[in-house]
Design a protein around this motif. Sequence first.
Motif: not given
Length: 427
Positions: A1-4, A387-392, A396-403
């Motif tokens: 989960m993303a750290r937010v 969206t990142i801040l409110n719905e981590p 996707p399960k892991t970090g990375g470079v995404y569209t």
Amino acid sequence: MARVETSSSRPYHLVIFGASGFTGQFVVEEVARTVSEGPKGNLKWAVAGRSRQKLEKVLEQAAGVLSKPELRAEVDVIVADVGEPDSLAAMCKQAVIVLNCVGPYRFYGEPVVKACVENGAHHIDICGEPQFLEGMQLNYNDQAAEKGVYIIGSSGFDSIPADMGVIFTRDQFRGTLTAVESFLTVGSGPEGGCIHDGTWQSAIYGFADGPKLQSLRRKFNHKPLPIVGSKMKRRGTLFFSNEIQQYTVPFMGSDPSVVKRTQRFLVEEHQATPVQYGAYAGIGGIGNIFKLMFAGMMFWFLVKFSFGRNLLIKHPEFFSFGLFSKAGPSRKQMEASSFRFALYGEGYTEGQDPSLGRPDSKIRTLVQGPECGYVATPIAMVQAALTILNEPTALPKTGGVYTPGAAFAKTTLIDRLNKHGIQFSVV
């Protein structure tokens, strides 16, 4: 989960880097409008760039436009410069997410991505340059995954309407969607419209470096995506579109490459059916064809030589018939402008086998909204960050470079955009 979460050492949810640039100033205003949508109804943010004076001026301007005099005192200013890695590291250490508005990204983007990955900040940009976007995926995906950092490119007008539009069309289709064509039309008011020349510069260097993009893509060693159902026919370089009732050309931005990368991710990670995609833009009537042909021939000739590129960069208005300018559009022009993205999808109804025969079902969706460059783009960028801040947990399960489509397919980003004037609908 993303750290937010923010902390005493990482005090800001968002830092807008390049806040005093042409697009950055409108991102500042958009963030100021949406502070109540941050975690627990309180978004903590700062602005960053090379000049403290210019950043303070941008905050003063935003305070006036939004009638929020408190902005000048409440929003912190961070001095950071692409040419000074230590200043970028210090900025990234303080941010949960960096909103990177400094372009052309091919010249100024990588140091910011590198600093974000190394210092644990997520990164969102509004880039429309495939070479930069795909280069960042090649060079930083593994490192970002290891650090749990999300690097999400093209989160503005290039390419959220296209990429999320295909996802929306797929989700609304009853059955298996196999192909989508999109047609972009742009409307302007009596004073017309134009685009700031930062985008023009990106296009000049993008066309000049075309061969480098091909060699970059070979390094991924991707297998071709499988084609499900009938193969989509590619249209010509200029044709009259019955869909939008005007002359049309292939869309020259990053949308096709971004959508393709999303589809690859969805196939590889979620075993989804890939959607074929073609992107086109309306240019209007016959008069515009002659303008486009003349401008296009000049552009193709000049972009091959360094003296030609210098001419194009010095005189954007002349060589683009006023479409691009160093001053950018006025607020009045922006208020009267809009965009409309019509997506025509086809596929197979539930229970039909795509390997047997032609598609038997169609769908038409629309993504429409305000002026695309400096109204819709800041909305899309800021809603992506929120969206990142409110719905981590929906990322996707892991970090990375995404569209955007890969990062936000399972989130409520489309609902958020609908509430902010970028409308997705089935028609």
